[in-house]
Design a protein around this motif. Structure first.
Motif: not given
Length: 129
Positions: A8-13, A73-77, A116-129
């Motif tokens: 929960k403490s990680l932005p991706l989640f 921070d995260f990487f590899g998404e 839940a995976v859809e939310k993770i993908r959406a966060t990763a996709a938004a970051r890729a913009q």
């Protein structure tokens, strides 16, 4: 098994329900590395996502430092979304503790809790913009 509250403490989640975090927790791993460890290499295939809980890392492209990463921070998404090559090298500047999720666990997770995976993908996709 990893405590779901740590996720929960990680932005991706962010935005993933406590119930779903509890279901995600068995799929992720915890990794500790020492200072100087190369975490990912530019040009390698990307299969693993990493989120930093403790420590700092340096992001290098073409041998030049382009960013510094720290807790949260995260990487590899992009490796979770599409099999792609790493666009940078990441090296631990300090001892680090990270949470990792690989592409295969992501696929298993997607079958178990697609929302839940859809939310993770959406966060990763938004970051890729």
């Amino acid at each position: 098994m990893l405590d779901a509250q740590r996720l929960k403490s990680l932005p991706l989640f962010e935005g993933v329900s406590d119930d779903d975090l509890g279901k995600i927790a068995p799929f992720v791993s915890e990794v500790s590395v020492g200072e100087g460890k190369t975490l990912v290499e530019e040009g390698d295939y990307a299969y693993t996502f990493m989120a930093i809980e403790e420590g700092k890392a340096e992001v290098k492209r073409g041998g030049e430092v382009i960013a510094e990463l720290g807790p949260g921070d995260f990487f590899g998404e992009q490796g979770l979304i599409q099999s792609d090559r790493r666009n940078a090298t990441v090296v631990a500047k300090t001892p680090m503790r990270m949470i990792t999720l690989d592409q295969w666990d992501m696929r298993r997770l997607e079958k178990a809790i697609p929302a839940a995976v859809e939310k993770i993908r959406a966060t990763a996709a938004a970051r890729a913009q």
